[in-house]
Motif scaffolding. Structure first.
Motif, PDB file in Angstrom:
ATOM      1  N   LYS A   1     -59.913 -33.275  -7.174  1.00 32.97           N
ATOM      2  CA  LYS A   1     -60.475 -32.325  -6.104  1.00 32.97           C
ATOM      3  C   LYS A   1     -61.634 -32.471  -5.600  1.00 32.97           C
ATOM      4  CE  LYS A   1     -58.642 -27.925  -8.116  1.00 32.97           C
ATOM      5  NZ  LYS A   1     -59.173 -26.619  -8.780  1.00 32.97           N
TER       6      LYS A   1
ATOM      7  N   ASP B 183     -63.888 -23.417  -6.601  1.00 34.16           N
ATOM      8  CA  ASP B 183     -62.697 -22.869  -5.498  1.00 34.16           C
ATOM      9  C   ASP B 183     -61.726 -22.339  -6.656  1.00 34.16           C
ATOM     10  OD1 ASP B 183     -62.196 -25.696  -6.531  1.00 34.16           O
ATOM     11  OD2 ASP B 183     -60.318 -25.279  -5.937  1.00 34.16           O
TER      12      ASP B 183
ATOM     13  N   SER C 155     -57.504 -21.330  -6.466  1.00 31.52           N
ATOM     14  CA  SER C 155     -56.307 -21.787  -5.401  1.00 31.52           C
ATOM     15  C   SER C 155     -54.928 -21.087  -6.225  1.00 31.52           C
ATOM     16  CB  SER C 155     -56.067 -23.178  -5.222  1.00 31.52           C
ATOM     17  OG  SER C 155     -57.089 -23.622  -4.810  1.00 31.52           O
ATOM     18  N   GLY C 156     -53.838 -20.815  -5.080  1.00 29.79           N
ATOM     19  CA  GLY C 156     -52.758 -20.665  -5.870  1.00 29.79           C
ATOM     20  C   GLY C 156     -51.730 -20.318  -4.922  1.00 29.79           C
TER      21      GLY C 156
ATOM     22  N   SER D 251     -50.971 -18.388 -10.703  1.00 34.94           N
ATOM     23  CA  SER D 251     -50.247 -19.578 -10.340  1.00 34.94           C
ATOM     24  C   SER D 251     -50.298 -20.376 -11.626  1.00 34.94           C
ATOM     25  CB  SER D 251     -50.663 -20.203  -9.295  1.00 34.94           C
ATOM     26  OG  SER D 251     -50.319 -19.425  -8.063  1.00 34.94           O
ATOM     27  N   ALA D 252     -51.489 -20.649 -12.342  1.00 34.24           N
ATOM     28  CA  ALA D 252     -51.587 -21.801 -13.529  1.00 34.24           C
ATOM     29  C   ALA D 252     -50.749 -21.443 -14.708  1.00 34.24           C
ATOM     30  CB  ALA D 252     -52.978 -21.903 -13.586  1.00 34.24           C
TER      31      ALA D 252
ATOM     32  N   HIS E 168     -51.320 -24.274 -17.431  1.00 34.69           N
ATOM     33  CA  HIS E 168     -51.378 -25.079 -16.459  1.00 34.69           C
ATOM     34  C   HIS E 168     -49.945 -26.143 -16.644  1.00 34.69           C
ATOM     35  CE1 HIS E 168     -55.335 -24.275 -15.564  1.00 34.69           C
ATOM     36  NE2 HIS E 168     -55.286 -24.584 -14.470  1.00 34.69           N
TER      37      HIS E 168
ATOM     38  N   PHE F 183     -49.805 -21.569   0.310  1.00 39.63           N
ATOM     39  CA  PHE F 183     -50.855 -21.709  -0.736  1.00 39.63           C
ATOM     40  C   PHE F 183     -52.478 -21.309  -0.343  1.00 39.63           C
ATOM     41  CE2 PHE F 183     -48.346 -25.734  -2.165  1.00 39.63           C
ATOM     42  CZ  PHE F 183     -48.411 -25.181  -3.316  1.00 39.63           C
TER      43      PHE F 183
ATOM     44  N   TYR G   6     -47.018 -26.805  -7.691  1.00 43.64           N
ATOM     45  CA  TYR G   6     -45.596 -26.457  -7.109  1.00 43.64           C
ATOM     46  C   TYR G   6     -45.228 -27.515  -5.853  1.00 43.64           C
ATOM     47  CZ  TYR G   6     -46.702 -22.156  -9.705  1.00 43.64           C
ATOM     48  OH  TYR G   6     -47.027 -21.265 -10.698  1.00 43.64           O
ATOM     49  N   ASP G   7     -46.011 -28.481  -5.726  1.00 40.57           N
ATOM     50  CA  ASP G   7     -45.729 -29.298  -4.651  1.00 40.57           C
ATOM     51  C   ASP G   7     -44.373 -29.638  -4.430  1.00 40.57           C
ATOM     52  OD1 ASP G   7     -48.528 -29.385  -3.843  1.00 40.57           O
ATOM     53  OD2 ASP G   7     -49.017 -31.086  -4.721  1.00 40.57           O
TER      54      ASP G   7
ATOM     55  N   HIS H  61     -54.484 -26.442   2.069  1.00 36.41           N
ATOM     56  CA  HIS H  61     -55.534 -25.011   1.854  1.00 36.41           C
ATOM     57  C   HIS H  61     -56.741 -25.492   1.284  1.00 36.41           C
ATOM     58  CE1 HIS H  61     -53.102 -26.335  -1.619  1.00 36.41           C
ATOM     59  NE2 HIS H  61     -53.823 -25.634  -2.352  1.00 36.41           N
ATOM     60  N   ARG H  62     -56.820 -26.420   0.367  1.00 38.68           N
ATOM     61  CA  ARG H  62     -58.226 -26.873  -0.001  1.00 38.68           C
ATOM     62  C   ARG H  62     -59.029 -27.468   1.052  1.00 38.68           C
ATOM     63  NH1 ARG H  62     -56.608 -26.928  -4.786  1.00 38.68           N
ATOM     64  NH2 ARG H  62     -55.280 -28.690  -4.267  1.00 38.68           N
TER      65      ARG H  62
END
Ligand code: IMP
Length: 194
Positions: free
Chosen positions: A16, A69, A71-72, A86-87, A94, A118, A154-155, A181-182
């Motif tokens: 990241k 940050d 994310s999800g 999400s995690a 995770h 995302f 989830y990629d 998204h990031r």
């Protein structure tokens, strides 16, 4: 040239940090999360709430400007789930494989297109409480058979609308960063700082 804004990140995740540094360039010098900082409990029910909890913890610990940050993945047919969960969606912490397995189960029988996005929210927070909130999304669809070994989370199940039909798991890091998204949240932050 203007001095860079020195910012302490709430993450020590080098993937990241590298992604964000590539976008910030000379405008922001991003330092990694201090080792001594205790783990922050992320128990807010929104992305911005969780990012803010992490940013406040870093700003208070360091006395510097902090960047956090959160994310999800939001799936429309699941009313926005897994979202902030999400995690942890698959029951572990995770556990990416368990998270993906649950997503496939929840969407069994849901007709395509299974639209999703995302989302990343970034909070940049000064020790005096000032803050800038930035957002980034990447729209796409969820498929039900995993494809690709790259990326994380989830990629392998996510096909971005801006791509060529491959999943994020089939994109190189550079290709993914170009539309993620990031990276969009980082660009949105830079626009606001300008
Ligand atoms: P974080 O807030 O960036 O740590 O993301 C929380 C969770 O959202 C991760 O554990 C993943 O399950 C999911 N996630 C966030 N960003 C991505 C991504 O770029 N690809 C796949 N999954 C992601």
């Amino acid at each position: 040239m203007a001095e860079p804004l020195v910012v302490v990140a709430a993450t020590a995740n080098t993937h990241k940090l590298d992604e964000m540094r590539a976008i910030f360039g000379d405008a922001v010098e991003l330092l990694p999360r201090p080792d001594a900082l205790a783990e922050v409990v992320e128990d807010a029910d929104t992305f911005v709430g969780n990012a803010r909890l992490k940013a406040i913890a870093v700003a208070e610990h360091t006395g510097h400007v902090a960047l956090a940050d959160d994310s999800g993945l939001e799936v429309d047919a699941l009313d926005g789930e897994p979202g902030v969960q999400s995690a942890y969606y698959g029951g572990g912490d995770h556990d990416d494989a368990a998270n993906r397995a649950r997503l496939v189960r929840e969407l069994a029988g849901v007709a395509a297109p299974r639209t999703a996005r995302f989302r990343t929210v970034i909070v940049l927070r000064w020790p005096d409480g000032r803050e800038v909130v930035a957002n980034g999304t990447c729209e796409g669809q969820i498929i039900d058979v995993e494809r690709g070994e790259q990326g994380f989370g989830y990629d392998p199940l996510f096909v971005p609308d801006d791509g060529d039909g491959r999943t994020f798991g089939e994109h190189s890091p550079q290709e993914k960063n170009a539309m993620s998204h990031r990276s969009r949240a980082c660009r949105n932050l830079l626009e606001q700082l300008d």
